[in-house]
Each structure stands twice: as C-alpha cells, then as structure tokens.
Write an enzyme that holds these catalytic residues in place. Structure first.
Site, PDB file in Angstrom:
ATOM      1  NE  ARG A  20      -3.729  -2.025   2.428  1.00 22.63           N
ATOM      2  CZ  ARG A  20      -4.609  -2.260   3.378  1.00 22.63           C
ATOM      3  NH1 ARG A  20      -4.853  -1.329   4.277  1.00 22.63           N
ATOM      4  NH2 ARG A  20      -5.244  -3.401   3.432  1.00 22.63           N
ATOM      5  CB  SER A 111      -8.301  -2.459   2.959  1.00 26.84           C
ATOM      6  OG  SER A 111      -9.270  -2.937   3.850  1.00 26.84           O
ATOM      7  CG  HIS A 112      -9.257   0.119   6.372  1.00 29.26           C
ATOM      8  ND1 HIS A 112      -8.679  -1.108   6.122  1.00 29.26           N
ATOM      9  CD2 HIS A 112      -8.427   0.777   7.185  1.00 29.26           C
ATOM     10  CE1 HIS A 112      -7.549  -1.189   6.783  1.00 29.26           C
ATOM     11  NE2 HIS A 112      -7.365  -0.058   7.440  1.00 29.26           N
ATOM     12  CG  ASP A 275     -13.398  -2.759   4.008  1.00 30.08           C
ATOM     13  OD1 ASP A 275     -14.166  -3.626   3.553  1.00 30.08           O
ATOM     14  OD2 ASP A 275     -12.162  -2.895   4.004  1.00 30.08           O
ATOM     15  CG  ASP A 277     -10.995  -4.613   0.527  1.00 33.30           C
ATOM     16  OD1 ASP A 277     -11.432  -4.031   1.547  1.00 33.30           O
ATOM     17  OD2 ASP A 277     -10.103  -5.479   0.576  1.00 33.30           O
ATOM     18  CG  ASP A 279     -11.674  -7.072   3.371  1.00 27.27           C
ATOM     19  OD1 ASP A 279     -12.002  -5.904   3.663  1.00 27.27           O
ATOM     20  OD2 ASP A 279     -10.487  -7.449   3.263  1.00 27.27           O
ATOM     21  NE  ARG A 280     -10.644  -3.541   7.796  1.00 33.56           N
ATOM     22  CZ  ARG A 280      -9.830  -2.905   8.616  1.00 33.56           C
ATOM     23  NH1 ARG A 280     -10.302  -1.980   9.438  1.00 33.56           N
ATOM     24  NH2 ARG A 280      -8.549  -3.170   8.638  1.00 33.56           N
ATOM     25  CD  GLU A 366      -7.334  -9.905  11.299  1.00 33.10           C
ATOM     26  OE1 GLU A 366      -6.258  -9.649  11.859  1.00 33.10           O
ATOM     27  OE2 GLU A 366      -7.563  -9.605  10.117  1.00 33.10           O
ATOM     28  CE  LYS A 379     -10.424  -7.723   6.637  1.00 31.82           C
ATOM     29  NZ  LYS A 379      -9.000  -7.720   6.984  1.00 31.82           N
TER      30      LYS A 379
HETATM   31  C1  G1P Z   1      -5.155  -3.849   9.948  1.00 31.24           C
HETATM   32  C2  G1P Z   1      -5.897  -4.660  10.980  1.00 31.24           C
HETATM   33  C3  G1P Z   1      -5.754  -6.129  10.709  1.00 31.24           C
HETATM   34  C4  G1P Z   1      -6.239  -6.431   9.282  1.00 31.24           C
HETATM   35  C5  G1P Z   1      -5.520  -5.535   8.302  1.00 31.24           C
HETATM   36  C6  G1P Z   1      -6.071  -5.690   6.886  1.00 31.24           C
HETATM   37  O1  G1P Z   1      -3.775  -4.152   9.984  1.00 31.24           O
HETATM   38  O2  G1P Z   1      -5.433  -4.361  12.279  1.00 31.24           O
HETATM   39  O3  G1P Z   1      -6.491  -6.860  11.641  1.00 31.24           O
HETATM   40  O4  G1P Z   1      -6.013  -7.767   8.954  1.00 31.24           O
HETATM   41  O5  G1P Z   1      -5.677  -4.162   8.677  1.00 31.24           O
HETATM   42  O6  G1P Z   1      -7.438  -5.378   6.804  1.00 31.24           O
HETATM   43  P1  G1P Z   1      -2.682  -3.259  10.763  1.00 31.24           P
HETATM   44  O7  G1P Z   1      -2.814  -1.865  10.213  1.00 31.24           O
HETATM   45  O8  G1P Z   1      -3.078  -3.284  12.212  1.00 31.24           O
HETATM   46  O9  G1P Z   1      -1.375  -3.915  10.498  1.00 31.24           O
HETATM   47 ZN    ZN Z   2     -10.758  -4.314   3.487  1.00 30.42          ZN
END
Ligand code: G1P
Ligand code: ZN
Length: 546
Positions: A20, A111-112, A275, A277, A279-280, A366, A379
């Site tokens: 990322r 992702s988010h 979120d 993508d 998955d959340r 998680e 997820k």
């Molecule tokens: C974060 C979340 C983790 C999740 C990941 C991807 O990672 O804490 O549980 O799997 O995003 O969605 P982190 O930023 O804490 O490494």
């Molecule tokens: Zn995501």
C-alpha cells in the site's frame, strides 16, 4: 510483446495486507509494473496459467487493471478473468479464484484507506486457495523487486473491460466476468435465503451502508434484489473512485451516517456497513433509549460461532475457530463450551488460510471488523451481514436480545482499540523497543489495581507448515484475564500507528451494563503508564477509538 528495462524501487515490501502506497507513488513510471513482474517472477512465472484480476474501484484501479492484463499476456498467461469495470471485491475475488480453480489472482485495493488522487492505492496477490499470499511468498516478491532489471508487457490498446464476454491479447484469453454473480450464487448456498426473505416481507428493516465503496453492487443485488429488502435499504451504494471523499472504514469513528440512522426511535432493526474492498463489516442493533447498539467485532465473531448451527452451511457444527491475537477471547469461551479448538494467530488474514485449508477451523475473525469462514479465504463483509440476518430471521429475536443472552451465558468481554496515528517512525519504534526491553521483569508488578500475570512478545508457529512469525505484538495479561496488547500497524502509508488493544472480562450479568470506555478505564491508565505513550509520542489521547 515487449521487454522494458527498469531499476528497483526501494520499499516495495508488502505489509499486513499487500503493498500500500500513495496513489502518486503508484503513478510513477514502472512502479506498478516492477511489482507485478516481481509477483510473476516470485511465483516461478505464470506461463500457461489463469489469473483473476479486479479491485475495489478506487482511483487508479482502471489504469492498473489495464497494465496487469497486458503484463499477464506478455508473461504467457493462458487466461485472465477480469471483473467488469475492473471491479471485484476482495471476498468475490477469493470466491472466483476458488470456483474456477485458477492459479491465483491480483486484487487492487488499499482496503479501508481513503482513495482519490491524494489517497492510497494497493495491490495484493492471492494464491490458488483464494487467500492472501503467505509470508514466504510476499518475502520472495519483495526480494525480486529489489533486483529487478526488466518487465514484460504487451504493447496493445486498452482492453474493453466494460463489456461482458471474451477476447484476446496475443494468445492470452481475456474474459470479462460479472463481478457479483459467482459471489451471489455462493452466498445462496450458505444461508437460508427463504427465511431472510420472509423476515423482510414481515416488515423488518435493515440499513446497509456501502460507504461509496465496492460492497454497493453486491449489496444491491443480494439484499434488495434476491432478498426483497425495500429499495433504499442500501445507502451510499455506488462505488466512487474517491469514496465520496470519505474514509471507507466501517467503525464508529467513520461510519457516522450509519450510526446516526441507527439512533432514535425509528431506527431500522439492524444496521451494517462495509469497507473499501467489502471484506470488513460493522454490525449495529437498536439499543436502549434510542441509542445504537454497536457490536464489537470480537463479540460478533463469538455470537456467530455460538449460533452457527442455525445457518444451513454450518448446521453440522464448527471444526474450530480462529482469531487474531489482539482480538478478544470472547470466541475462546464459546469454543470451550462447544468443545472445539480455538486458534490464536498473528494479525492479518493470511494466517488463517492454512487452518481453513487443513479443516482445523471453520470461522475466523479479527477485532478490526473482519469475520469470515471456510467458504472463501478472505474476510467477507456481506457474508457476516447475511449470517446475522439468518440468525435474526430464524430466531425471531432482536439484535439486542441475541447480544444480551450471549453475554449472560458466556460473560461479557469489554473491548476497545485505541489508535495513536501519525507518530514519527523512530519514536514508535523506540516505544516498542523500550516495552520489549522490560517484558521479562513485568510479571507480578501492579498497575492501577491490576496485577500482571504474564507479559511476552507474541510468536506464532503455524500448526500446519511449522513456519514461525516472531514479534507479532506485546501482550500483557493481568490476573483475572484482562489484557493489553501493543503493536504497530502494518497497513499505513504515513508515519507509524500504535495500536493499543484493551480487554476486560466480566462474568456477572449485573456488571454488563457499563459504557465500554468506563469499564476499561483502569486498563487504559495502565497502558499509558506501561508503554510511556505520552513520553514517547507526545500524544496523551488516542486519535481513533473503536
Ligand atoms: C489492519 C488490521 C488487521 C487487518 C488488516 C487488513 O492491519 O489491524 O487486523 O487484517 O488491517 O485489513 P494493521 O494496520 O493493524 O497492520
Ligand atoms: Zn478491506
């Protein structure tokens, strides 16, 4: 087909979930190409293989899809399956990889993380089981990226990714597929759609917030289409390249529109958000006196596990459950009652893959609003919403009733995560180093009325392949089972983020009505004191609380 000379970029190291970086970093000439070629090379080439490609529709998604298709063709792939419009949610990509037995897939998402020209972009590789590449592969990709000298790409016009059907680039077949169809078909095999349809027909209501991200098309088709939920059930359901300038992270801090809609006497029976993508998931019920009932993801996992046999796919029972280490131990209590194993893995979905493949676990979760099962290897946000809908429809109970009854039976695990964002990397590292340095001396010490029972730096040995992952987060466990976990985020693109995870168990239902932050107050003070958060970072308060 041409070969282009290139030079390595430093820092192409995949984190918790793929690579990322800022969009502007990915827009540099050769940046994406280098990483994609490194993926192909780390896999020993992709000649004759089939790949899946799609993403969450964020800014730069379409351009990246074109580059990847052309590179796959030039690297000799036999076939590429692309989601129409370049769209595939993370769980849908996992579903498609598994259903068509492909070699793997490339998912474009951060992702988010926010999107748009100044936002973030991301890329991750998923292996043939549909799950995120394990560390062995992400490390090999990184190693290749550091020695790369050239990449292969087709000099072709952009492929029409908006029309369903197939064509070619050179001798590589390109198939543009409906991004929703396979995923929707899979969900219908898992859940009791008739019962959920009847629940909606009886006038029950749901608000699903797509947060302008990729879950929208999936939620529209499944909830409003197949399940007959009234139009308007899905809000913010059209994916936008910048997510409407929002932060597509379904938690109380960012899903403010959903939280507002779940407040007041006219709130829907059930609320959910997903979120970037898809998955959340965040799930919300109607609480007392017009307050939204925010269900912690750790509780949601435990509740789904405890009630799984009400869902057709899990009627025969669960083989086991798994949670990431910082996730609360609520699901462990359920596993004990069910007599099934509970696994504790490092943070990140990639660690669940082996357990799911080996049939050792059925449900995983998680604390970061992620829940899933062995139906895919990611997820799955909408899956969790459908699971809850199935429970509501089958039991006839309200969300609040299901939650209260769960706590009465298993006790309540108060839980919160405090994030301290934007810390200079050296300062965050110094904090963790200092904390690690005193772990051996902590047992027996007291702090704010709590006595430390044990303290360690979590290391995980994968029970399937024996691989070891060290330094996965500092755990402080107190007498009575309360816990604090400290770790640094592996998904950010700016500075460091310290995550502090807080958990306190209360067995007696008389003590289940406290506000979460009040119930955790002594642990919060202990956390600040133990890690010297203020001294190291200058921050006395977290920037985000979930
Ligand atoms: C974060 C979340 C983790 C999740 C990941 C991807 O990672 O804490 O549980 O799997 O995003 O969605 P982190 O930023 O804490 O490494
Ligand atoms: Zn995501």
């Amino acid at each position: 087909m041409t070969t282009v000379a290139t030079q390595p970029f430093s820092g192409q190291k995949p984190g918790t979930s793929g690579l990322r970086k800022k969009v502007t970093v990915f827009q540099q000439p050769h940046y994406l190409e280098n990483f994609v070629q490194s993926i192909f090379d780390a896999l020993g080439g992709i000649a004759g293989q089939t790949l899946v490609v799609g993403g969450d529709g964020r800014y730069h998604n379409r351009e990246a899809v074109q580059t990847i298709i052309k590179m796959a063709a030039a690297n000799g792939a036999a076939k590429v399956l692309v989601g129409a419009g370049g769209i595939l949610s993370t769980p849908a990509a996992s579903c498609v990889i598994r259903k068509y037995g492909t070699f793997g897939g490339i998912v474009l998402s951060a992702s988010h993380n926010p999107g748009g020209p100044d936002g973030d972009f991301g890329i991750k590789y998923n292996i043939a089981n549909g799950g995120p590449a394990p560390e062995k592969i992400t490390e090999a990709i990184y190693a290749k990226s550091q020695t790369i000298t050239s990449y292969h790409i087709a000099e072709a016009a952009d492929y029409d990714i908006d029309t369903l059907g197939s064509g070619e680039i050179g001798s590589c077949r390109i198939e543009v597929i409906d991004p929703v169809a396979d995923y929707a078909e899979l969900q219908q095999q898992l859940f009791d759609f008739d019962a959920i349809r009847a629940w909606f027909a009886a006038g029950h209501t749901l608000c699903f917030d797509g947060m302008h991200a990729v879950s929208g098309p999936y939620a529209h088709r499944i909830l409003e289409g197949l399940l007959g939920a009234p139009a308007g059930t899905v809000i913010n359901g059209t994916p936008l390249p910048d997510f409407g300038q929002g932060h597509p992270d379904p938690n109380p801090a960012y899903a403010t529109e959903l939280v507002a809609r779940m407040s007041g006497p006219d709130a829907p029976d059930f609320g959910a958000a997903s979120d970037g993508d898809a998955d959340r998931n965040m799930v919300v019920g109607r609480g007392m006196a017009g307050e939204p009932l925010l269900i912690s993801p750790s509780d949601s996992l435990a509740i789904l596990a405890a009630n799984a046999t009400l869902v057709p796919a899990y009627r025969a029972g669960l083989k086991g459950v798994a949670r990431s280490m910082p996730t609360s131990t609520a699901v462990d209590a359920v596993a004990r009652a069910l007599g099934i194993p509970a696994f504790e893995t490092p943070t990140g979905w990639k660690f669940f893959g082996n357990l799911l493949d080996a049939g050792m676990a059925t449900l995983c979760g998680e604390e970061s609003y992620g829940t899933g099962s062995d139906h895919v290897r990611e997820k799955d946000g909408l899956w969790a919403v459908l699971f809850w809908l199935n429970l509501l429809a089958t039991t006839g109970k309200s969300v609040a009733q299901i939650v209260q009854e769960h706590w009465s039976r298993f006790g309540r695990h108060y839980y919160s995560r405090h994030d301290f964002e934007g810390i200079a990397t050296e300062k965050a590292d110094a904090l963790m180093t200092a904390l690690r340095g005193k772990l051996a001396t902590l047992a027996g010490q007291g702090s704010h009325g709590l006595v430390i029972a044990e303290a360690d730096d979590f290391a995980y040995t994968d029970p399937v392949d024996g691989s070891v992952s060290r330094q996965q987060g500092v755990r402080i466990v107190f007498q009575g089972g309360s816990r604090i976990v400290f770790r640094l985020s592996g998904t950010g693109t700016e500075g460091a983020t310290l995550r502090v995870y807080l958990e306190r168990f209360v067995a007696d239902p008389a003590g289940h009505g406290e506000p979460t932050q009040t119930a955790l107050a002594p642990l919060i003070m202990a956390a600040h004191e133990l890690a010297g958060i203020g001294q190291h970072t200058g921050l006395t308060e977290p920037t985000v609380v979930t």
